[in-house]
Design an enzyme around this catalytic site. Structure first.
Site, mmCIF file in Angstrom:
data_model
loop_
_atom_site.group_PDB
_atom_site.id
_atom_site.type_symbol
_atom_site.label_atom_id
_atom_site.label_comp_id
_atom_site.label_asym_id
_atom_site.label_seq_id
_atom_site.Cartn_x
_atom_site.Cartn_y
_atom_site.Cartn_z
ATOM 1 C CG ASP A 131 -16.639 26.655 28.233
ATOM 2 O OD1 ASP A 131 -16.510 27.850 27.959
ATOM 3 O OD2 ASP A 131 -16.057 25.747 27.607
ATOM 4 C CG ASP A 190 -10.640 27.834 23.422
ATOM 5 O OD1 ASP A 190 -11.060 28.477 24.395
ATOM 6 O OD2 ASP A 190 -11.170 26.786 23.011
HETATM 7 C C1 GLA Z 1 -14.289 26.090 25.120
HETATM 8 C C2 GLA Z 1 -13.262 26.399 26.192
HETATM 9 C C3 GLA Z 1 -12.120 25.379 26.084
HETATM 10 C C4 GLA Z 1 -12.644 23.971 26.222
HETATM 11 C C5 GLA Z 1 -13.749 23.709 25.204
HETATM 12 C C6 GLA Z 1 -14.464 22.392 25.445
HETATM 13 O O1 GLA Z 1 -13.784 26.312 23.844
HETATM 14 O O2 GLA Z 1 -12.773 27.695 26.063
HETATM 15 O O3 GLA Z 1 -11.123 25.637 27.058
HETATM 16 O O4 GLA Z 1 -13.143 23.800 27.533
HETATM 17 O O5 GLA Z 1 -14.729 24.731 25.226
HETATM 18 O O6 GLA Z 1 -15.500 22.159 24.532
#
Ligand code: GLA
Length: 387
Positions: A131, A190
């Site tokens: 990430d 997301d």
């Molecule tokens: C980000 C990523 C998600 C998830 C969260 C976890 O938002 O884009 O897919 O992995 O972090 O904290």
């Protein structure tokens, strides 16, 4: 195995985040592996079980600088869990971040790339989602450097890892994802369980709605292919407005459009719902083999939009058997009559058969034109081949 044979088709699996967020733990992972088998999902190709954020002790590493799997969440330890998952025929994925902390505030891997990669290799981990929270948002050179350094660390272990970049598309990872050793790269923030974007006050940003992902998929279509895929994000099919990634929830038809677009676009397919409570509708969306075959087609050509007619769109994708997958999407709020012309599909006016992949029936023979009624937010998915 050479790096290109890994992810030669879009990776498929399950990820803990969308439903379980912080509450990821060993029993859940074991049960998920069991249900992937008993439900038939494994036979459909879902292979990777990915533990997302929140798996480690939050505020420290051990005396040697190693990440510590939280013993309350993972009492048998990660090696035993990986053995269990492997024993069922799956691969196990884990999560970290290219900064000091992960998005949820757990230790990240910046400065510990080799050490962490070695640790995961010693546990038998097969997949890393990496990430980008707490890292510089608009500095492409830094992003490339940080992902390169983890890509190299993974390679150095000699153990095979599928490397999943989660940079959300701010710094065009579709342009450099392969070069840093990535097999998939997120192309958006997301995706929420919603048709339209949702303003997330706590994040000071938008949660992406599926209708918006459709445009993103078209923007980047030419960059995906065998060994490296545009990742439209985990599936929200079956969340029904609940879970970590909540939202307004979507209708069955909207979930079907979501699944259709992800399959046409050759996005990885990572289930995000609680499959221990799999209902019939959700199973029908996740387990339609003809639809999954469009996603997993060996040519690996992401679909593109070829025509817009008012709120409706026609997308096409060439398949290895010489047929063409066609999606007719109605993004509007009223039912529409759409005429698909052979010419729009790049085909001649010769006899053709159109098979409706969701309805699982041969819908029509046609030469020059095919008329379809498409409900609001519906996608009709066809496979068109010479009859
Ligand atoms: C980000 C990523 C998600 C998830 C969260 C976890 O938002 O884009 O897919 O992995 O972090 O904290």
């Amino acid at each position: 195995m050479s790096p290109t044979s890994l992810a030669s088709t879009p990776p498929m699996g399950w990820n803990s985040w969308n439903t379980f967020g912080h509450h990821v733990e060993e029993a859940l992972i074991r049960q998920t592996a069991d249900v992937l088998v008993s439900s038939g999902l494994k036979d459909c190709g879902y292979e990777y079980i990915v533990i997302d954020d929140c798996w480690s002790i939050k505020d420290r590493r051990d005396g040697n600088g190693n990440l510590i799997a939280d013993p309350e969440k993972f009492p048998s330890g990660m090696k035993a869990l990986a053995d269990y998952v492997h024993g069922k025929g799956f691969k196990l994925g884990i999560y970290s971040d290219a900064a000091e902390k992960t998005c949820a505030g757990y230790p990240g891997s910046l400065g510990f790339e080799e050490q962490d990669a070695q640790l995961w290799a010693s546990w038998g981990i097969n997949f890393l989602k990496y990430d980008y929270c707490h890292a510089p948002l608009f500095d492409q050179a830094v992003a490339i450097e940080r992902y390169t350094s983890m890509g190299e660390a993974l390679r150095k272990t000699g153990h095979e890892f599928l490397f999943s970049l989660c940079e959300w598309g701010n710094q065009s990872p579709h342009l450099w994802g392969r070069k840093v050793g990535g097999h998939m790269w997120r192309v958006s923030g997301d995706v929420f369980d919603s048709w339209i974007n949702i303003w997330m006050k706590d994040w000071n940003s938008y949660g992406i709605g599926v209708d918006v992902s459709i445009d993103i998929a078209n923007d980047v279509h030419e960059y995906g292919g065998p060994g490296g895929w545009n990742d439209l994000d985990m599936l929200v099919v079956g969340l029904k407005g609940k879970g970590q990634i909540a939202g307004t929830g979507m209708s069955f038809v909207e979930y079907q459009t979501h699944m259709s677009v992800w399959c046409m676009a050759c996005s990885p397919l990572m289930i995000g719902c609680d499959i221990r409570k799999l209902d019939r509708d959700t199973a029908s969306l996740l387990m339609n083999r003809a639809v999954l075959a469009v996603n997993q087609d060996s040519l690996g050509i992401p679909a593109r939009r070829v025509k817009q007619i008012g709120p409706c769109e026609i997308w096409t994708k060439r398949l290895a058997d010489g047929s063409t997958a066609v999606a007719v999407i109605n993004r509007g709020s009223r039912g529409e009559d759409v005429t698909v012309k052979a010419r729009d599909l790049g085909l001649l006016d010769t006899p053709k058969l159109a098979r409706n992949l969701w309805a699982q029936e041969d819908s029509a023979d046609f030469k020059a034109e095919l008329g379809l009624r498409v409900q609001p937010h519906e996608t009709i998915l066809l496979k068109v081949f010479p009859s």
